[in-house]
Enzyme design. Structure first.
Site, short mmCIF file in Angstrom:
data_model
loop_
_atom_site.label_atom_id
_atom_site.label_comp_id
_atom_site.label_asym_id
_atom_site.label_seq_id
_atom_site.Cartn_x
_atom_site.Cartn_y
_atom_site.Cartn_z
N PHE A 140 0.85 -1.20 0.00
CA PHE A 140 0.00 0.00 0.00
C PHE A 140 0.88 1.24 0.00
CE2 PHE A 140 -2.54 3.41 1.89
CZ PHE A 140 -3.65 3.36 1.06
N ASP A 225 9.08 2.85 1.50
CA ASP A 225 7.89 3.55 1.97
C ASP A 225 7.79 3.29 3.47
OD1 ASP A 225 5.39 4.32 2.80
OD2 ASP A 225 4.33 3.54 1.05
N LYS A 254 2.47 9.88 8.29
CA LYS A 254 1.76 9.43 9.49
C LYS A 254 2.35 9.95 10.80
CE LYS A 254 -1.04 5.72 7.70
NZ LYS A 254 -0.68 4.89 6.55
C1 LIG Z 1 -1.00 5.19 5.12
C2 LIG Z 1 0.03 4.80 4.13
C3 LIG Z 1 0.23 5.54 2.94
C4 LIG Z 1 -0.68 6.67 2.52
O1 LIG Z 1 -0.57 7.78 3.36
P1 LIG Z 1 -1.67 8.94 3.25
O2 LIG Z 1 -1.22 9.95 4.26
O3 LIG Z 1 -3.00 8.33 3.54
O4 LIG Z 1 -1.62 9.46 1.87
C5 LIG Z 1 1.27 5.18 2.11
N1 LIG Z 1 2.08 4.15 2.42
C6 LIG Z 1 1.92 3.42 3.54
C7 LIG Z 1 2.87 2.31 3.83
C8 LIG Z 1 0.89 3.71 4.43
O5 LIG Z 1 0.72 2.97 5.53
#
Ligand SMILES: *Cc1c(COP(=O)(O)O)cnc(C)c1O
Length: 404
Positions: A140, A225, A254
């Protein structure tokens, strides 16, 4: 100002786009790891705003940073720089592999910047054939069209017309599959150093080291990421530090803002220089309010006390969850790293994670799920042990109600 209409859950269906289905509970205030709803009912928060509220709710250091900055200056645009952004960038650079920082407002935007930079770097350094981006099934990376396409879940990326091209996926922890699909046309590999939404899947050491080696062999960029794993979540400041594998580009969001929207893409000087003047940008990126709060969050988390505390508190969760499992036999395993914990339901409870979340809420406990079979916990990194114990006791009551 007074409202002349009720602000309840029903209003959501009247006035909001139906892409979410929020619970009936509407929290109105929080303190530490406790939250109160409109009826003043109290909850313990094991969800942490989906791994965002790394210091719980209304942490004094964050509240004070926000209030101080609120009296100074809120926004300038990137036509000018500002002190909080410069201070935060310097601290990130001093504490990571990176030399340069690009600020965004979310995880998806940070990943979008990383992917655009990788494509631009490949074009300028190696020519127009090097465009392939490889990512992992169940990964994700956010919801912009580029990031959602790089994410490994077609359910999220289908149905919006033609997708950005030359993006391929292989299974996580399958080094042979990655090797088979990689070539000198590979521009970048984007990976979570622990799959969060995809089910709390840790990489094996051989796999993550192998990914780094393949990127070196094919002169491809390795993008970590760390939107969910970053800023202390796994017990290291960033998860790459615990894996001893250094990426070329890393994204963080986050927990970075502790509840204030901010994200960042960080990289080396050599790579960063390809995002030249005018090539990318954001109106709000590096906003002073966001950076002031993030600086306070970063300073507070980046201490041995907090980071070591994550590992200790994680063990408290694991012990507590194992004890519940001994009594009720509901999980096959407890996995994840640090305070990103997944309790995996066994064959008797397949597809029932949401039922556990709802039952926990009824007992006064906020939890998360990751897919249909995993209950996920991503609490504050400084949650008091007493709140962990009380929360687990509430969780046990929920489990007792559902156990066969
Ligand atoms: C939550 C998340 C995202 C997306 O972040 P947003 O602030 O919702 O755009 C991207 N990568 C990972 C691994 C995430 O957990």
């Amino acid at each position: 100002m007074t409202n002349h209409f009720p602000v309840g859950r029903e209003l959501f269906d009247d006035v909001m786009v139906p892409n979410y289905a929020p619970s009936a509970v509407i929290p109105v205030r929080g303190e530490g790891s406790r939250v109160w709803d409109q009826q003043d009912r109290e909850y313990i928060d094991f969800a942490g705003g989906i791994a965002v509220n790394c210091l719980g709710h209304c942490h004094p250091a964050l509240v004070s940073a926000l209030k101080d900055q609120a009296d100074k200056i809120w926004h300038l645009s990137n036509v000018m720089t500002n002190e909080p952004a410069l201070r935060l960038a310097k601290k990130i650079v001093d504490n990571t592999f990176a030399d340069k920082v690009y600020f965004a407002n979310s995880g998806a935007e940070s990943n979008e910047a990383a992917l655009k930079l990788a494509r631009r770097w490949a074009l300028e350094v190696h020519g127009s054939d090097k465009t392939q981006i490889i990512a992992f099934n169940q990964g994700f990376h956010g919801r912009t069209f580029f990031t959602v396409t790089v994410g490994g879940q077609e359910a999220y990326s289908d149905g919006f017309g033609p997708k950005p091209g030359d993006i391929d996926h292989v299974d996580y922890n399958d080094l042979a599959a990655l090797k088979a699909i990689m070539s000198d046309k590979t521009c970048a590999v984007m990976i979570e150093p622990l799959q969060g939404e995809g089910g709390l899947i840790s990489p094996t050491q051989d796999f993550i080291q192998g990914v780094r080696d393949l990127c070196d062999e094919h002169k491809a960029l390795l993008i970590f990421d760390e939107v969910q794993t970053g800023v202390g979540r796994t017990g290291d400041l960033y998860a790459y530090m615990g894996l001893n594998v250094v990426p070329d580009i890393l994204t963080t969001a986050k927990a970075l803002g502790g509840g204030f929207p901010i994200g960042a893409m960080i990289t080396t000087t050599e790579i960063a220089k390809h995002l030249k003047l005018g090539s990318h940008g954001s109106t709000y990126g590096g906003n002073p309010l966001a950076c002031a709060v993030a600086e306070a969050a970063f300073d507070t988390v980046n201490t041995p006390e907090v980071l070591n505390g994550v590992t200790e508190k994680a063990q408290r969760y694991i012990d507590g969850l194992n004890a519940i499992n001994t009594k009720y036999n509901v999980f096959t395993e407890i996995r994840g790293k640090g305070l990103l914990i997944g309790a995996v339901l066994n064959e008797n409870y397949q597809g029932k994670a949401k039922d556990f979340l709802v039952a926990a809420m009824a007992e006064g406990l906020m939890t998360l799920i990751a897919g249909a079979n995993i209950i996920r916990f991503a609490p504050s990194l400084v949650i008091p042990n007493a709140d962990i114990d009380e929360g687990l006791a509430r969780f046990e009551k929920a489990v007792a109600k559902l156990a066969k």
